[in-house]
Design a protein around this motif. Structure first.
Motif, PDB file in Angstrom:
ATOM      1  N   UNK A 120      60.212 -40.076 -16.093  1.00 48.60           N
ATOM      2  CA  UNK A 120      60.621 -38.877 -16.837  1.00 48.60           C
ATOM      3  C   UNK A 120      59.598 -37.766 -16.739  1.00 48.60           C
ATOM      4  N   UNK A 121      58.343 -38.122 -16.627  1.00 51.10           N
ATOM      5  CA  UNK A 121      57.315 -37.100 -16.442  1.00 51.10           C
ATOM      6  C   UNK A 121      57.516 -36.370 -15.125  1.00 51.10           C
ATOM      7  N   UNK A 122      57.805 -37.117 -14.060  1.00 44.72           N
ATOM      8  CA  UNK A 122      58.016 -36.496 -12.743  1.00 44.72           C
ATOM      9  C   UNK A 122      59.275 -35.643 -12.743  1.00 44.72           C
ATOM     10  N   UNK A 123      60.334 -36.129 -13.393  1.00 44.34           N
ATOM     11  CA  UNK A 123      61.622 -35.440 -13.350  1.00 44.34           C
ATOM     12  C   UNK A 123      61.649 -34.202 -14.230  1.00 44.34           C
ATOM     13  N   UNK A 177      65.055 -37.650  -7.562  1.00 42.72           N
ATOM     14  CA  UNK A 177      65.986 -37.211  -8.597  1.00 42.72           C
ATOM     15  C   UNK A 177      65.700 -35.778  -9.029  1.00 42.72           C
ATOM     16  N   UNK A 178      64.425 -35.392  -9.051  1.00 41.02           N
ATOM     17  CA  UNK A 178      64.080 -34.014  -9.410  1.00 41.02           C
ATOM     18  C   UNK A 178      64.639 -33.041  -8.381  1.00 41.02           C
ATOM     19  N   UNK A 181      68.385 -32.746  -8.878  1.00 41.42           N
ATOM     20  CA  UNK A 181      68.700 -31.907 -10.031  1.00 41.42           C
ATOM     21  C   UNK A 181      68.511 -30.420  -9.722  1.00 41.42           C
ATOM     22  N   UNK A 182      67.400 -30.106  -9.082  1.00 35.24           N
ATOM     23  CA  UNK A 182      67.137 -28.708  -8.764  1.00 35.24           C
ATOM     24  C   UNK A 182      68.185 -28.158  -7.810  1.00 35.24           C
ATOM     25  N   UNK A 183      68.612 -28.998  -6.868  1.00 34.70           N
ATOM     26  CA  UNK A 183      69.664 -28.566  -5.951  1.00 34.70           C
ATOM     27  C   UNK A 183      70.969 -28.318  -6.701  1.00 34.70           C
TER      28      UNK A 183
END
Length: 403
Positions: A120-123, A177-178, A181-183
């Protein structure tokens, strides 16, 4: 004409999980605890009946709670939760639980909590915090190695290599996953921007058609009324009455369009049906009152048109007749021909008169072309060989509205 039917895309498992999470966020926040509770409860039961040996099982369960309970807030405050893991580690490492095989409750809970929090920190947080997360993870690991592990080079590599590999694996999954999400956010922003641009262009077309047509009619009526003021006062009075009707209709249409822009959420809008084929007679009669002779011919069996298709036909006729007022000089006449065919609808507007080349912008004709293209049709406009101007609209019968 059959309306287009949009078939919804089948939702995948990931989409269904996201929808469930949006409806029940607390359940997903408690997921690590649920995930650990069943095997831990079963193992604790076996410990209590003597089937498995464990060091201080009740103390271990207390430490497990200290590791897992803060993960409830991992999505909102991931870095703070990561820091909170140092508290149970400060108890676990001196007691030697990390090197004792019989302290499996604590080791499993710590690994599970670390995985969820780091992910969750990375995302969800700026990537610069990842360096601090690495330091927060490295310091307790270094202390644990110094206190409880083999202090040789091989012991160092054997202890830190799996930890580093696991850390990199969790970070890689989080980055994947980040990026996804950004995409998706970029796609949504682009779609929203495109929708706003299309809506702005649609409103601009409506404003152009409403204002341009009605002002052209009012101008023609005013010129005719001024000419007849002395010679035929009754004609002047009729022209003034027609100007009043036209201006009121224009204000009503403008109010309807602008009310959509100004309306607050939950406010009742001043809505009215869009003009269609039923309003063509009133449009042509208003143009005739302004002094432009117009003849109308309709042939073929009428097709069933949607409201937007009827609006495209109405605006095409309206803009074509408006351009006669604005850009044609000399003796002017107009002819509107509508031909229903098996394959679609053809609308042609012709006029006589000498066209003036100083015609301003081509926004009106461009708008008509966009309206036609929205249904897979075409709109062409240009001068006639023997003088005058011609606008031709074609709407295919199987044309589906493109959004």
């Amino acid at each position: 004409m059959a309306e287009a039917v949009t078939v919804p895309r089948k939702r995948g498992m990931w989409q269904r999980m996201l929808e469930f999470d949006s409806r029940h966020p607390l359940l997903w926040n408690l997921f690590p605890i649920f995930l650990f509770s069943f095997p831990a409860g079963l193992a604790l039961l076996l410990v209590l009946v003597g089937e498995i040996d464990a060091v201080d099982p009740l103390v271990q369960m207390l430490l497990v709670a200290m590791f897992l309970v803060p993960t409830i807030w991992r999505r909102r405050y991931p870095f703070a939760v990561l820091l909170s893991q140092c508290v149970p580690l400060a108890i676990t490492i001196p007691m030697g639980y990390t090197s004792d095989d019989s302290a499996g409750f604590v080791n499993s809970a710590a690994a599970l909590a670390f995985t969820f929090v780091l992910y969750n920190l990375v995302v969800r947080r700026p990537l610069k915090l990842l360096w601090w997360a690495g330091m927060v993870s490295l310091v307790p690991s270094l202390i644990d190695w110094l206190v409880n592990q083999d202090l040789s080079v091989l012991g160092f590599l054997g202890f830190f290599a799996p930890t580093a590999i696991y850390f990199g694996f969790v970070v890689a999954i989080g980055m994947l996953m980040r990026t996804r999400r950004e995409f998706q956010h970029a796609e949504r922003d682009q779609a929203a921007h495109q929708a706003v641009t299309e809506e702005r262009n649609r409103i601009a077309r409506e404003m152009h058609d409403i204002i341009g047509h009605n002002l052209a009619v009012i101008n023609a009526l005013a010129d005719g009324g001024a000419y007849a003021a002395t010679a035929a006062p009754e004609k002047a009075k009729e022209a003034l009455e027609a100007i009043g009707r036209t201006s009121r209709e224009a204000l009503s249409e403008l109010r309807r369009v602008l009310s959509v822009l100004k309306a607050e959420e939950g406010e009742d809008l001043e809505l009215a049906p869009q003009p269609g084929l039923g309003e063509l007679d009133a449009l042509i009669e208003r143009v005739r009152e302004a002094g432009l002779p117009v003849t109308v011919s309709v042939s073929g069996d009428p097709l069933v048109l949607s409201e937007n298709q009827q609006l495209a036909v109405y605006r095409t006729v309206q803009e074509s007749l408006t351009n006669v007022f604005k850009h044609a000089k000399g003796v002017r006449r107009a002819e509107v021909a509508m031909e229903y065919r098996d394959s679609g609808l053809s609308v042609t507007v012709r006029n006589t008169g000498n066209r003036v080349e100083e015609a301003g912008t081509a926004r009106g004709l461009a708008g008509l072309s966009e309206r036609a293209a929205a249904f897979g049709g075409t709109m062409v406009a240009g001068p006639e060989a023997l003088g005058g101007w011609r606008v031709a609209l074609w709407l295919p019968q199987d044309g589906e509205e493109r959004r």
